[in-house]
Scaffold this motif. Structure first.
Motif, mmCIF file in Angstrom:
data_model
loop_
_atom_site.group_PDB
_atom_site.id
_atom_site.type_symbol
_atom_site.label_atom_id
_atom_site.label_comp_id
_atom_site.label_asym_id
_atom_site.label_seq_id
_atom_site.Cartn_x
_atom_site.Cartn_y
_atom_site.Cartn_z
ATOM 1 N N ARG A 158 -32.126 10.768 4.610
ATOM 2 C CA ARG A 158 -31.243 10.328 5.682
ATOM 3 C C ARG A 158 -29.864 10.037 5.103
ATOM 4 N N HIS A 159 -28.881 10.831 5.534
ATOM 5 C CA HIS A 159 -27.516 10.737 5.046
ATOM 6 C C HIS A 159 -26.671 9.890 6.000
ATOM 7 N N PRO A 160 -25.680 9.161 5.479
ATOM 8 C CA PRO A 160 -24.738 8.502 6.388
ATOM 9 C C PRO A 160 -23.975 9.534 7.195
ATOM 10 N N LEU A 161 -23.535 9.117 8.376
ATOM 11 C CA LEU A 161 -22.827 10.041 9.260
ATOM 12 C C LEU A 161 -21.415 10.324 8.769
ATOM 13 N N GLY A 162 -20.771 9.356 8.155
ATOM 14 C CA GLY A 162 -19.386 9.505 7.710
ATOM 15 C C GLY A 162 -18.515 8.431 8.316
ATOM 16 N N VAL A 163 -17.533 8.839 9.107
ATOM 17 C CA VAL A 163 -16.639 7.889 9.774
ATOM 18 C C VAL A 163 -17.222 7.538 11.135
ATOM 19 N N THR A 164 -17.342 6.262 11.418
ATOM 20 C CA THR A 164 -17.858 5.793 12.703
ATOM 21 C C THR A 164 -16.831 4.864 13.340
ATOM 22 N N ALA A 165 -17.014 4.595 14.624
ATOM 23 C CA ALA A 165 -16.086 3.737 15.363
ATOM 24 C C ALA A 165 -16.862 2.662 16.101
ATOM 25 N N VAL A 166 -16.281 1.481 16.172
ATOM 26 C CA VAL A 166 -16.855 0.369 16.934
ATOM 27 C C VAL A 166 -15.775 -0.159 17.863
ATOM 28 N N VAL A 192 -13.982 2.399 11.780
ATOM 29 C CA VAL A 192 -12.725 2.015 12.425
ATOM 30 C C VAL A 192 -13.083 1.153 13.632
ATOM 31 N N VAL A 193 -12.552 -0.041 13.703
ATOM 32 C CA VAL A 193 -12.850 -0.976 14.788
ATOM 33 C C VAL A 193 -11.634 -1.110 15.692
ATOM 34 N N LYS A 194 -11.873 -1.049 17.004
ATOM 35 C CA LYS A 194 -10.835 -1.394 17.974
ATOM 36 C C LYS A 194 -11.344 -2.547 18.835
#
Length: 501
Positions: A158-166, A192-194
């Motif tokens: 199971r690999h990390p997805l990469g860049v994620t957003a919250v 990246v969080v908004k």
């Protein structure tokens, strides 16, 4: 970061991109108003698409090195951050109070729970099967025998997805960030969080604390902004998962954007949570529990108790006790330790609450407590109890998100369950009963979480998925790590062919 300007007593907020604090590139200015005083508290310029591009690029640049760390090292980073947050819980709770009204004591309690939750979620990475082996037949069969080669295996990696957003809502700025980030970061993703434009200040401080603990630059990135900024983030081609908490309408837009580019989304949206109260429970104790579930954080919780169905045999005692309990929720500025019920986040939210109550009264409901806007500065609304409600009223069909407890009397527990299930929402439900058969029946409610005799209970191993318009995507425990990773199968034969044979 936030910078105090002594001339204006306002905080000027910045983005965190690739480990550096930057002024957002947007042209507008958003002012955050203290809802208890109606006075400006902070300001910022909303992030532009260019800001989002830089934040995603910063997260992308940091991700390979972060993923290359051992799981144990990533968990250590998260524990260090959690400990720092715990040491600054009072400060963070005060910022939340000033930006969205939550009483400081309430805020500290929820932040303490979120810190424990972050640690527990990070620790789950230590036992999560990032690599697991499946043995037995499964590869191409031997052409002479038709059987799989002896000793072959399949590794599931199971690999990390990469860049994620919250993207987080305004009602729990600190708690919602921490609840989403644990599995995403521990699994090796960068984020990246908004935060909501209505309550970004505590999130900015939270990220300052993360940087101070030595979290590598670019692992966490922050872009301030409004719906336009959020759209740029959810539509970005390099964002592989969006974890969104907010309204149904905005959630549909997020799901559409991620679906169009074949990326993932986890959506926790609105709720209109029911409470079903059986005839055999203690009406006074139950009323006190329901008052807490309906009024805490001024009713601004996705899982607030917003529809109450009580058995007719105990209805009178229950309502009397609920009205008495409502009177104990003192209204005031959350900076005052005596305050139990702070203001609503802004005038718009208070108008929604007032409109729902007025609609119910117009259609025949009776106000038993509260029900009127107090004549004072601030966006206050008192703890309100309504009786004589029916399922056509706004307080029973639409998300009120305020300190309103509408009570409907039912002739049986079965009627209460049936009416509880009649909603376009399906986030959670609470039932009070000691009847095993009724508990079994309640478990079939079309919601993500059913609490029996204790609202908001459950440990770190809990997982669920909202139903209906309340969202999609399982979360919690292993499900959160499943969402944060991509499985790949590696099939390994017993031996490689030998040259010349």
């Amino acid at each position: 970061m936030y910078r105090r300007e002594t001339a204006t007593i306002m905080e000027t907020l910045q983005n965190l991109i690739g480990g550096r604090w930057e002024e957002p590139a947007g042209d507008d200015v958003v002012t955050v108003v203290n809802p208890a005083t109606e006075e400006p508290f902070a300001r910022f310029r909303p992030g532009s698409a260019e800001d989002v591009d830089r934040a995603v690029a910063g997260a992308g640049a940091a991700q390979p090195e972060w993923a290359a760390l051992t799981v144990a090292r990533r968990v250590e980073h998260l524990h260090a951050w959690a400990d720092t947050i715990a040491a600054h819980a009072a400060e963070l709770a005060e910022l939340e109070c000033r930006e969205m009204g939550k009483p400081v004591g309430v805020g500290q309690s929820f932040i303490a729970g979120a810190v424990a939750g972050l640690k527990a979620a990070a620790d789950q990475a230590l036992t999560y099967p990032f690599t697991e082996t499946v043995t037995g037949p499964g590869a191409a069969p031997d052409t002479s025998t038709g059987a799989g080669p002896a000793g072959e295996r399949t590794d599931i990696v199971r690999h990390p997805l990469g860049v994620t957003a919250v993207i987080t809502p305004w009602n729990f700025p600190v708690v919602m960030v921490l609840g989403a980030l644990g599995p995403l970061l521990a699994a090796g993703n960068t984020v990246v969080v908004k935060p909501s434009e209505r309550s970004p200040v505590s999130t900015v401080r939270l990220f300052e604390l993360a940087a101070a603990t030595g979290l590598p630059p670019g692992v966490l990135n922050l872009v301030l902004g409004d719906a336009r900024t959020g759209a740029a983030l959810t539509e970005h081609e390099e964002v592989r998962l969006v974890h969104f908490t907010g309204s149904v309408g905005a959630g549909r837009a997020v799901g559409t954007a991620t679906g169009r580019r074949l990326s993932r989304s986890v959506l926790e949206l609105g709720g209109k949570d029911p409470v079903v109260i059986d005839a055999g429970v203690d009406p006074v104790a139950t009323a006190q529990a329901v008052a807490f579930g309906a009024f805490i954080n001024t009713g601004q919780i996705c899982t607030s108790m917003e529809r109450i169905y009580v058995h007719e045999r105990i209805a009178d005692e229950f309502v009397e006790a609920l009205v008495a309990a409502a009177g104990t929720f003192a209204v005031g500025d959350g900076l005052d330790p005596a305050t139990v019920l702070g203001p609503l986040v802004d005038a718009r939210q208070r108008d929604t609450v007032r409109r729902h109550v007025e609609d119910a009264v117009h259609k025949g409901a009776t106000v038993r407590a509260g029900g009127a806007v107090p004549e004072r500065p601030g966006y206050f609304y008192p703890a309100t109890v309504l009786t004589g409600v029916d399922d056509t009223m706004l307080v029973m069909t639409e998300e009120t998100f305020g300190p309103v407890a509408p009570v409907a009397v039912v002739s049986s527990f079965e009627e209460g369950l049936a009416r509880a299930a009649t909603s376009r929402y399906g986030l959670a439900a609470t039932v009070y009963t000691d009847d095993p058969g009724h508990i079994a029946a309640a478990a079939r409610l079309p919601v993500g979480v059913v609490w029996v005799n204790q609202w908001q209970s459950g440990g770190p191993e809990r997982l669920y998925e909202p139903a209906r318009d309340s969202g999609m995507g399982a979360t919690g425990a292993r499900a959160a790590y499943d969402a944060a990773t991509r499985p790949a199968a590696v099939h390994i034969a017993a031996a490689a062919p030998v040259a010349g044979r």
